[in-house]
Write an enzyme that holds these catalytic residues in place. Sequence first.
Site, PDB file in Angstrom:
ATOM      1  N   SER A  79       0.817  -1.213   0.000  1.00 37.44           N
ATOM      2  CA  SER A  79       0.000   0.000   0.000  1.00 37.44           C
ATOM      3  C   SER A  79       0.850   1.262   0.000  1.00 37.44           C
ATOM      4  O   SER A  79       1.803   1.382   0.776  1.00 37.44           O
ATOM      5  CB  SER A  79      -0.867  -0.034   1.260  1.00 37.44           C
ATOM      6  N   GLY A  80       0.476   2.216  -0.833  1.00 38.35           N
ATOM      7  CA  GLY A  80       1.171   3.507  -0.829  1.00 38.35           C
ATOM      8  C   GLY A  80       0.986   4.218   0.495  1.00 38.35           C
ATOM      9  O   GLY A  80       1.934   4.808   1.040  1.00 38.35           O
TER      10      GLY A  80
ATOM     11  N   ASP B 178       1.006  10.179   2.548  1.00 36.27           N
ATOM     12  CA  ASP B 178       0.661   9.465   1.315  1.00 36.27           C
ATOM     13  C   ASP B 178       0.486  10.484   0.194  1.00 36.27           C
ATOM     14  O   ASP B 178      -0.571  10.576  -0.420  1.00 36.27           O
ATOM     15  CB  ASP B 178      -0.627   8.659   1.566  1.00 36.27           C
TER      16      ASP B 178
ATOM     17  N   ASP C 240       1.031  -0.748  -4.997  1.00 33.05           N
ATOM     18  CA  ASP C 240       0.221   0.455  -5.195  1.00 33.05           C
ATOM     19  C   ASP C 240       1.178   1.506  -5.767  1.00 33.05           C
ATOM     20  O   ASP C 240       1.915   2.146  -5.022  1.00 33.05           O
ATOM     21  CB  ASP C 240      -0.342   0.871  -3.836  1.00 33.05           C
TER      22      ASP C 240
ATOM     23  N   ASP D   5       0.569   4.316  -7.153  1.00 34.70           N
ATOM     24  CA  ASP D   5       0.003   5.673  -7.222  1.00 34.70           C
ATOM     25  C   ASP D   5      -0.237   6.060  -8.692  1.00 34.70           C
ATOM     26  O   ASP D   5      -0.832   5.298  -9.425  1.00 34.70           O
ATOM     27  CB  ASP D   5       0.920   6.667  -6.498  1.00 34.70           C
TER      28      ASP D   5
ATOM     29  N   GLU E 169      -3.200   4.663 -10.664  1.00 40.41           N
ATOM     30  CA  GLU E 169      -4.491   5.347 -10.494  1.00 40.41           C
ATOM     31  C   GLU E 169      -4.547   6.591 -11.368  1.00 40.41           C
ATOM     32  O   GLU E 169      -3.524   7.236 -11.617  1.00 40.41           O
ATOM     33  CB  GLU E 169      -4.740   5.685  -9.024  1.00 40.41           C
TER      34      GLU E 169
ATOM     35  N   LYS F   4       0.099  12.640  -5.846  1.00 39.50           N
ATOM     36  CA  LYS F   4      -1.270  12.210  -5.545  1.00 39.50           C
ATOM     37  C   LYS F   4      -1.670  12.595  -4.114  1.00 39.50           C
ATOM     38  O   LYS F   4      -0.832  12.931  -3.263  1.00 39.50           O
ATOM     39  CB  LYS F   4      -1.431  10.713  -5.763  1.00 39.50           C
TER      40      LYS F   4
ATOM     41  N   ASN G 166      -4.281  11.019  -0.978  1.00 41.86           N
ATOM     42  CA  ASN G 166      -5.029   9.819  -0.625  1.00 41.86           C
ATOM     43  C   ASN G 166      -6.515  10.008  -0.940  1.00 41.86           C
ATOM     44  O   ASN G 166      -7.076  11.087  -0.757  1.00 41.86           O
ATOM     45  CB  ASN G 166      -4.832   9.500   0.858  1.00 41.86           C
ATOM     46  N   SER G 167      -7.141   8.925  -1.379  1.00 37.45           N
ATOM     47  CA  SER G 167      -8.525   9.000  -1.857  1.00 37.45           C
ATOM     48  C   SER G 167      -9.511   9.419  -0.773  1.00 37.45           C
ATOM     49  O   SER G 167     -10.617   9.873  -1.079  1.00 37.45           O
ATOM     50  CB  SER G 167      -8.949   7.639  -2.406  1.00 37.45           C
TER      51      SER G 167
ATOM     52  N   ARG H 223      -6.591   1.790 -11.870  1.00 32.11           N
ATOM     53  CA  ARG H 223      -7.494   2.176 -10.772  1.00 32.11           C
ATOM     54  C   ARG H 223      -8.308   3.394 -11.184  1.00 32.11           C
ATOM     55  O   ARG H 223      -7.752   4.443 -11.530  1.00 32.11           O
ATOM     56  CB  ARG H 223      -6.656   2.475  -9.544  1.00 32.11           C
TER      57      ARG H 223
ATOM     58  N   HIS I 243     -12.649   2.129  -7.084  1.00 30.75           N
ATOM     59  CA  HIS I 243     -12.536   2.544  -5.680  1.00 30.75           C
ATOM     60  C   HIS I 243     -13.730   3.392  -5.280  1.00 30.75           C
ATOM     61  O   HIS I 243     -14.289   4.123  -6.110  1.00 30.75           O
ATOM     62  CB  HIS I 243     -11.243   3.332  -5.483  1.00 30.75           C
TER      63      HIS I 243
HETATM   64  C1  SPV Z   1      -3.478   2.525  -0.327  1.00 31.02           C
HETATM   65  O1  SPV Z   1      -3.584   1.584   0.464  1.00 31.02           O
HETATM   66  O2  SPV Z   1      -2.503   3.259  -0.355  1.00 31.02           O
HETATM   67  C2  SPV Z   1      -4.558   2.814  -1.251  1.00 31.02           C
HETATM   68  C3  SPV Z   1      -5.900   2.471  -0.877  1.00 31.02           C
HETATM   69  O3  SPV Z   1      -4.291   3.406  -2.261  1.00 31.02           O
HETATM   70  S1  SPV Z   1      -6.615   3.862  -0.258  1.00 31.02           S
HETATM   71  O4  SPV Z   1      -5.892   4.287   0.891  1.00 31.02           O
HETATM   72  O5  SPV Z   1      -7.958   3.432   0.027  1.00 31.02           O
HETATM   73  O6  SPV Z   1      -6.601   4.880  -1.273  1.00 31.02           O
HETATM   74 MG    MG Z   2      -2.540   4.290  -2.247  1.00 29.37          MG
END
Ligand code: SPV
Ligand code: MG
Length: 546
Positions: free
Chosen positions: A49-50, A61, A88, A90, A117, A123, A125-126, A161, A192
């Site tokens: 995971s990023g 992140d 991940d 990014d 993504e 980036k 974080n979502s 993504r 997502h």
């Molecule tokens: C991550 O785990 O870094 C992801 C998922 O990209 S999220 O945090 O849901 O974006």
């Molecule tokens: Mg990520």
Amino acid sequence: MSPSGGSGSKAARFRSLLESPELAFLMEAHDGLSAKIVEEAGFPAIWASGLTVSAALGVRDSNEASWTQVLEVLEFMADATSIPILLDGDTGYGNFNNVRRLVRKLCQRGVAAVCLEDKLFPKTNSFIGEHQPLADPDEFCGKIKAGKDSATDSDFSIVARVEALIAGRGLDEALQRAEAYRAAGADAILIHSKRPTADEILAFAAEWGRRGPLVIVPTMYYATPADVFRRAGISVVIWANHNLRAAISAMRDVSRRVRQEESLVGVEGAIASVREVFALAGNWELEDAERRYLGPPPIRPRAIVIAASRGAALGPLTAERPKCMIDVRGQPLLRRLVAALRDSGVGDITVVRGYRKEAIDLPSISTVDNDAYETTGEAASLACAVDRLEGPCVLSYGDILFRRHLLDRLLAAEGDVVVAVDALQKNRTDADPERVADLVGCSRPHSGNYLDEEEPVWLRQIGNDLRPAEADGEWIGLCKLSARGAALVRAELQAMRAEGTLERASLLEMLSRLIAAGHPIGVVYVLGGWLDVDDAFDLARARNFT
Ligand code: SPV
Ligand code: MG
């Protein structure tokens, strides 16, 4: 571990997870240790995971860790495990060109797949903010194609993504983007959502209609049962950050508690043991390899220290303790002796106790007891340790101190039974005619001549009946036995027991018997550099010695 360990390469195994009709689950890891734990738990693949790799590095992140720093972490994770890793990635850390280089490096390092993504570098974080800007779909398709064209492993996968739902662009744009990315060569679509229910994901899946593998990250809609995803035709569920979050909670609890309690007692039983740390690190493999490549470990000599007697000549100093435990400049004499033995590489040390045995309580030694110490002698004490009497072995009196080079030379000497003899004893016995020395006669005196040192010297006679004028030196109380020498001594002790002479015999008598039986005893001449402690005068010298 090899990037192509298991059946098929890691990339091939990840591809079959994507393409399988079964729902697969990936677990998050952020370093080599957590990756091992994911594998140990039985997951078929790892989500690097990023968010959590960044957090574990102490950064946000937001692409604060450079892509090469992420690559370093991934290399540890891939080396530590045999299951595939989905990185991940990014936004690909730049444009199509950066993606090309990234994919080549990931293939080199045994990473199975990357998720890219459709957002902008750097980036966010979502789950932060609303309406994040998205990448131009054509430009993003170029990244996918560039990535596919650069893979040096034909099974390497690119997961595209779609962030349209996160950015509030709606289902139609999400579907359009997903279709464009699929057409550009993406091996799977990660759709997502940050809603607390799976509704929009399920709506997407229904419209998508199994055009290609779908991957989801139910961090926010975590209450949805896995069967719902199965029925919706999802291929892969990613549990995206839960090992890191678990670690944060556990580390906080332990840190707070230890700080408050100023003690480890409260946490010790609740945390992984040091042994588990070694097991996770694979220490057993290194031990195997050491045996294979370094050969068997060298046999360390053991030592038996005879320390059963009181040392009555020291008067009240030995009222509470045997003389081996008398303080010599802040440390018991025996502790200094044990340290000297260890310095020369001695392993197991057995001390034969007798008088005030409870006072001999040093760590790192083992003890045997001669409870008949008042009526028996040194040979009987040695016989108490007969089951430890295996060569190579050093026999030592418990009341001596010596410079390290003496024992080093004794241990290096050839011969089954070898004693260290001080050729300078004459100076001492002349100075103190009362002194009882363990005098010896040898095959030749010490000459000090360089060439003579090559010639072996043999013990001819040992015992207090020698007159100082006839003696070639004094036994300092150290004797080395080879495996054969130890067997000879065991046999001699047994013979003495059978004859009824064991109880009263000294070590001198035991050595004399070996000579009489025709077993050669080698001599290493030393010139001072040692002392024994028989009386207050010796003790004063010992206190100056160290
Ligand atoms: C991550 O785990 O870094 C992801 C998922 O990209 S999220 O945090 O849901 O974006
Ligand atoms: Mg990520």
